[in-house]
Design a protein around this motif. Structure first.
Motif, PDB file in Angstrom:
ATOM      1  N   LYS A 128    -143.975  -0.097  -9.482  1.00  0.00           N
ATOM      2  CA  LYS A 128    -144.097  -1.122 -10.493  1.00  0.00           C
ATOM      3  C   LYS A 128    -145.403  -0.751 -11.469  1.00  0.00           C
ATOM      4  O   LYS A 128    -146.386  -0.724 -10.911  1.00  0.00           O
ATOM      5  CB  LYS A 128    -144.266  -2.332 -10.045  1.00  0.00           C
ATOM      6  CG  LYS A 128    -143.900  -3.421 -11.086  1.00  0.00           C
ATOM      7  CD  LYS A 128    -143.839  -4.799 -10.443  1.00  0.00           C
ATOM      8  CE  LYS A 128    -143.128  -5.894 -11.391  1.00  0.00           C
ATOM      9  NZ  LYS A 128    -142.718  -6.994 -10.990  1.00  0.00           N
TER      10      LYS A 128
ATOM     11  N   GLU B 294    -141.682  -1.186  -1.133  1.00  0.00           N
ATOM     12  CA  GLU B 294    -140.727  -0.483  -0.240  1.00  0.00           C
ATOM     13  C   GLU B 294    -139.427  -0.126  -1.160  1.00  0.00           C
ATOM     14  O   GLU B 294    -139.067  -1.080  -2.020  1.00  0.00           O
ATOM     15  CB  GLU B 294    -140.459  -0.955   1.103  1.00  0.00           C
ATOM     16  CG  GLU B 294    -139.790  -2.614   0.557  1.00  0.00           C
ATOM     17  CD  GLU B 294    -139.378  -2.822   2.251  1.00  0.00           C
ATOM     18  OE1 GLU B 294    -138.868  -2.473   3.039  1.00  0.00           O
ATOM     19  OE2 GLU B 294    -139.384  -4.303   2.223  1.00  0.00           O
TER      20      GLU B 294
ATOM     21  N   ASN C 137    -129.883  -3.493  -5.062  1.00  0.00           N
ATOM     22  CA  ASN C 137    -129.411  -5.023  -5.611  1.00  0.00           C
ATOM     23  C   ASN C 137    -127.988  -5.357  -5.019  1.00  0.00           C
ATOM     24  O   ASN C 137    -127.048  -4.624  -4.985  1.00  0.00           O
ATOM     25  CB  ASN C 137    -129.068  -4.427  -7.033  1.00  0.00           C
ATOM     26  CG  ASN C 137    -129.049  -5.741  -7.790  1.00  0.00           C
ATOM     27  OD1 ASN C 137    -127.793  -6.274  -7.846  1.00  0.00           O
ATOM     28  ND2 ASN C 137    -129.995  -6.267  -8.326  1.00  0.00           N
TER      29      ASN C 137
ATOM     30  N   HIS D   8    -137.977 -10.196  -6.730  1.00  0.00           N
ATOM     31  CA  HIS D   8    -137.986 -11.171  -7.839  1.00  0.00           C
ATOM     32  C   HIS D   8    -138.954 -12.258  -7.646  1.00  0.00           C
ATOM     33  O   HIS D   8    -138.698 -13.450  -7.670  1.00  0.00           O
ATOM     34  CB  HIS D   8    -136.707 -11.606  -8.402  1.00  0.00           C
ATOM     35  CG  HIS D   8    -136.885 -12.008  -9.728  1.00  0.00           C
ATOM     36  ND1 HIS D   8    -137.078 -11.380 -10.847  1.00  0.00           N
ATOM     37  CD2 HIS D   8    -136.510 -13.687 -10.543  1.00  0.00           C
ATOM     38  CE1 HIS D   8    -136.911 -12.313 -12.147  1.00  0.00           C
ATOM     39  NE2 HIS D   8    -136.592 -13.356 -11.736  1.00  0.00           N
TER      40      HIS D   8
ATOM     41  N   GLY E  79    -141.655 -13.341  -8.848  1.00  0.00           N
ATOM     42  CA  GLY E  79    -142.624 -13.599  -9.882  1.00  0.00           C
ATOM     43  C   GLY E  79    -142.765 -15.177  -9.947  1.00  0.00           C
ATOM     44  O   GLY E  79    -143.947 -15.651 -10.426  1.00  0.00           O
TER      45      GLY E  79
ATOM     46  N   ARG F 276    -141.388 -19.063 -18.472  1.00  0.00           N
ATOM     47  CA  ARG F 276    -140.849 -18.068 -17.417  1.00  0.00           C
ATOM     48  C   ARG F 276    -139.302 -18.760 -16.950  1.00  0.00           C
ATOM     49  O   ARG F 276    -138.557 -18.360 -16.682  1.00  0.00           O
ATOM     50  CB  ARG F 276    -141.645 -18.146 -16.159  1.00  0.00           C
ATOM     51  CG  ARG F 276    -141.208 -17.053 -15.183  1.00  0.00           C
ATOM     52  CD  ARG F 276    -141.253 -15.473 -15.321  1.00  0.00           C
ATOM     53  NE  ARG F 276    -140.419 -14.943 -14.685  1.00  0.00           N
ATOM     54  CZ  ARG F 276    -140.977 -14.002 -13.841  1.00  0.00           C
ATOM     55  NH1 ARG F 276    -141.943 -13.646 -13.766  1.00  0.00           N
ATOM     56  NH2 ARG F 276    -139.837 -13.420 -13.002  1.00  0.00           N
TER      57      ARG F 276
HETATM   58  N1  LIG Z   1    -138.159  -2.390  -3.665  1.00  0.00           N
HETATM   59  C1  LIG Z   1    -137.097  -2.483  -4.638  1.00  0.00           C
HETATM   60  N2  LIG Z   1    -136.084  -1.478  -4.118  1.00  0.00           N
HETATM   61  C2  LIG Z   1    -135.290  -1.342  -4.838  1.00  0.00           C
HETATM   62  N3  LIG Z   1    -134.788  -1.863  -6.113  1.00  0.00           N
HETATM   63  C3  LIG Z   1    -135.432  -2.750  -6.345  1.00  0.00           C
HETATM   64  C4  LIG Z   1    -136.842  -2.927  -5.690  1.00  0.00           C
HETATM   65  N4  LIG Z   1    -137.462  -3.955  -6.394  1.00  0.00           N
HETATM   66  C5  LIG Z   1    -136.728  -4.360  -7.590  1.00  0.00           C
HETATM   67  N5  LIG Z   1    -135.577  -3.420  -7.690  1.00  0.00           N
HETATM   68  C6  LIG Z   1    -134.466  -3.374  -8.621  1.00  0.00           C
HETATM   69  O1  LIG Z   1    -135.284  -4.065  -9.827  1.00  0.00           O
HETATM   70  C7  LIG Z   1    -134.664  -5.255 -10.276  1.00  0.00           C
HETATM   71  C8  LIG Z   1    -135.599  -6.126 -10.784  1.00  0.00           C
HETATM   72  O2  LIG Z   1    -136.440  -6.479  -9.632  1.00  0.00           O
HETATM   73  P1  LIG Z   1    -137.490  -7.591  -9.961  1.00  0.00           P
HETATM   74  O3  LIG Z   1    -136.621  -8.995 -10.465  1.00  0.00           O
HETATM   75  O4  LIG Z   1    -138.200  -8.059  -8.429  1.00  0.00           O
HETATM   76  O5  LIG Z   1    -138.605  -7.347 -10.831  1.00  0.00           O
HETATM   77  P2  LIG Z   1    -139.254  -8.157 -12.057  1.00  0.00           P
HETATM   78  O6  LIG Z   1    -138.186  -8.418 -13.212  1.00  0.00           O
HETATM   79  O7  LIG Z   1    -140.303  -7.256 -12.519  1.00  0.00           O
HETATM   80  O8  LIG Z   1    -139.411  -9.533 -11.276  1.00  0.00           O
HETATM   81  P3  LIG Z   1    -140.678 -10.443 -11.160  1.00  0.00           P
HETATM   82  O9  LIG Z   1    -141.669 -10.277 -12.350  1.00  0.00           O
HETATM   83  O10 LIG Z   1    -140.361 -11.620 -10.613  1.00  0.00           O
HETATM   84  O11 LIG Z   1    -141.475  -9.808  -9.979  1.00  0.00           O
HETATM   85  C9  LIG Z   1    -133.772  -5.550  -8.964  1.00  0.00           C
HETATM   86  O12 LIG Z   1    -132.817  -6.456  -9.186  1.00  0.00           O
HETATM   87  C10 LIG Z   1    -133.456  -4.357  -8.192  1.00  0.00           C
HETATM   88  O13 LIG Z   1    -132.319  -3.899  -8.728  1.00  0.00           O
END
Ligand SMILES: Nc1ncnc2c1ncn2[C@@H]1O[C@H](COP(=O)(O)OP(=O)(O)OP(=O)(O)O)[C@@H](O)[C@H]1O
Length: 454
Positions: free
Chosen positions: A177, A225, A231, A299, A301, A316
């Protein structure tokens, strides 16, 4: 003269009027004063004279009172100054508000996070914060290559990348990230706050795990990880297709396996509940699945916002799709673990229908009126009565009458004993993502990662 004998502690008092009109006149005025004239410890004789000393005593009392008041004010002032100096810490530092309050532990090991008081630059903040994340810090050189972008989130972009680990000879795949260069101090503090949140949560096999971070300078990275195939919603959609196996995973799902996945999601929710948190957006799209069907909640957040700020911000909150929300959330009341239980019921529906959108005949914006009429989803044809009964108890209007994750886990455990582990769930229609997004009330962009499997 009066003699006063007081249980072995004898004192002789001499009452002596100094008023020229004599004792009688003093009594009339009622302003007699007793003054201790002589009293030695060795003597048992004390001589007291009564006199009219108002002229001396009243001003003396006033001056004394004034001095005491002055001393109190001075003491309060000094104390205030001292506590101000203490809160700004040595060399002019202060606590980071984002990780303050009841989330002090977010800094890891219960330490306070200190940043320079006058420091308002990103560089200064990162310089101050990096030592507190030393245990998680990974040298940037260990990140080898970015393989693909998997998601563009609100708080950073997600990539699949390879990384060398200390104990691994072979590079391993991680989800990176990244918070890019051109961001302000607030975004940087928020990103670091999220890293600290993972640190605070610690490890749980059903929560996506933080593996490391690069917090020293921009761009900031956190390494999660890599959960493969990932998903759950994509997995469910793939199960509709004629795919037998892919990457060692059997794309078949039985009722028993739904209970298996559901129970582990509940363990993650119970873990959050123990930390007085809730997830806020339980849905198949926010669950990652491993080849052995171990689910991991991602997710996080919204849970972070509850942790850091005590509640989910309205900005949010408005991003959470309505069809997964409990009635109290639709009525703009705070998120709670029992709200997660409602969403868990929708998750069961998603699994048993292999990723159908909830309430297929209700427009997303009409969902509150629908629920206010005390209506819930009908039983899908692929769902047993036992599973539907569990869904119904998740969808009780009153929050308090819904079971907690632990109680629900027991119900799933009992139901799974007699669940079918042979019949593979089948849905003949393939999912059209745009149509799905429309019916589910989700933006197509947020589903982009699910397209790749179709
Ligand atoms: N560790 C991971 N391994 C594999 N795929 C992932 C992983 N983390 C996230 N993803 C993919 O990315 C998508 C978005 O992840 P996530 O919703 O956690 O991110 P985000 O939008 O930055 O959320 P938040 O801001 O709530 O952390 C997930 O639905 C999944 O498909």
């Amino acid at each position: 003269m009066n003699n006063i004998e007081d249980s072995g502690n004898i004192a002789l008092l001499q009452l002596c009027s100094v008023h020229p009109a004599g004792p009688g006149a003093m009594g009339e005025k009622g302003h007699l004063s007793r003054v201790l004239l002589e009293c030695s410890l060795s003597d048992k004789l004390c001589v007291v004279r009564e006199g009219q000393y108002e002229v001396i005593i009243v001003p003396a009392l006033l001056v004394g009172g004034f001095l005491i008041l002055l001393a109190i004010i001075l003491w309060l002032f000094i104390r205030g100054q001292r506590s101000l100096r203490q809160s700004s810490g040595p060399r002019g530092t202060t606590s980071v508000p984002e990780s303050g309050g009841r989330n002090q532990k977010a800094a890891g090991h219960g330490e306070k996070v200190l940043v320079p008081l006058k420091e308002t630059s990103v560089e200064g903040f990162l310089r101050a914060i990096t030592p507190t994340l030393a245990k998680l810090q990974v040298p940037r050189e260990q990140l080898l290559e970015v393989l693909e972008q998997i998601h563009c989130g609100r708080c950073g972009t997600l990539y699949r990348a390879t990384m060398i680990t200390r104990d691994c000879v072979k590079p391993k795949s991680v989800v990176l990230k990244a918070l890019e260069d051109s961001v302000g101090l607030q975004e940087v503090q928020d990103f670091i706050g999220r890293i600290q949140f993972y640190q605070y949560l610690g490890r749980h096999k059903n929560l996506v795990q933080l593996e490391g971070c690069c917090p020293d300078r921009l761009p900031l990275y956190m390494m999660l990880e890599d959960v493969v195939p990932g998903n759950l919603l994509s997995f469910l959609w793939t199960c509709r297709r004629d795919v037998m196996t892919m990457d060692g995973l059997l794309y078949d799902l039985t009722e028993k396996q739904i209970y298996h996945i559901g129970k582990q999601v509940l363990l993650a929710l119970e873990f959050l509940q123990e930390k007085r948190l809730s997830h806020g957006d339980v849905a198949a799209r926010n669950i990652l699945i491993q080849t052995d069907l171990t689910p991991k909640l991602c997710h996080l957040g919204l849970a972070y916002e509850v942790h850091a700020h005590g509640a989910i911000s309205s900005a949010r909150s408005s991003t959470v799709p309505l069809k997964w929300l409990a009635p109290e959330r639709l009525l703009l009341r705070p998120a709670s673990i029992r709200g997660d239980v409602w969403s868990f019921g929708i998750l069961l529906y998603e699994m048993v229908t292999l990723g159908a959108p909830p309430y297929p005949d209700v427009p997303p914006t009409s969902i509150l009126q629908y629920l206010q009429r005390k209506k819930i989803m009908t039983r899908p044809s692929s769902c047993t009565h036992a599973m539907y009964n569990i869904m119904k108890c998740c969808w009780r209007w009153s929050e308090d009458s819904r079971p907690l994750p632990g109680e629900l886990h027991l119900r799933l455990e009992a139901a799974s004993r007699t669940a079918n582990d042979k019949a593979v769930l089948q849905v003949p229609e393939l999912v059209v993502p745009e149509r799905y997004a429309d019916v589910a009330g989700i933006s197509t962009e947020s589903l982009s990662y699910s397209y790749s499997v179709l």
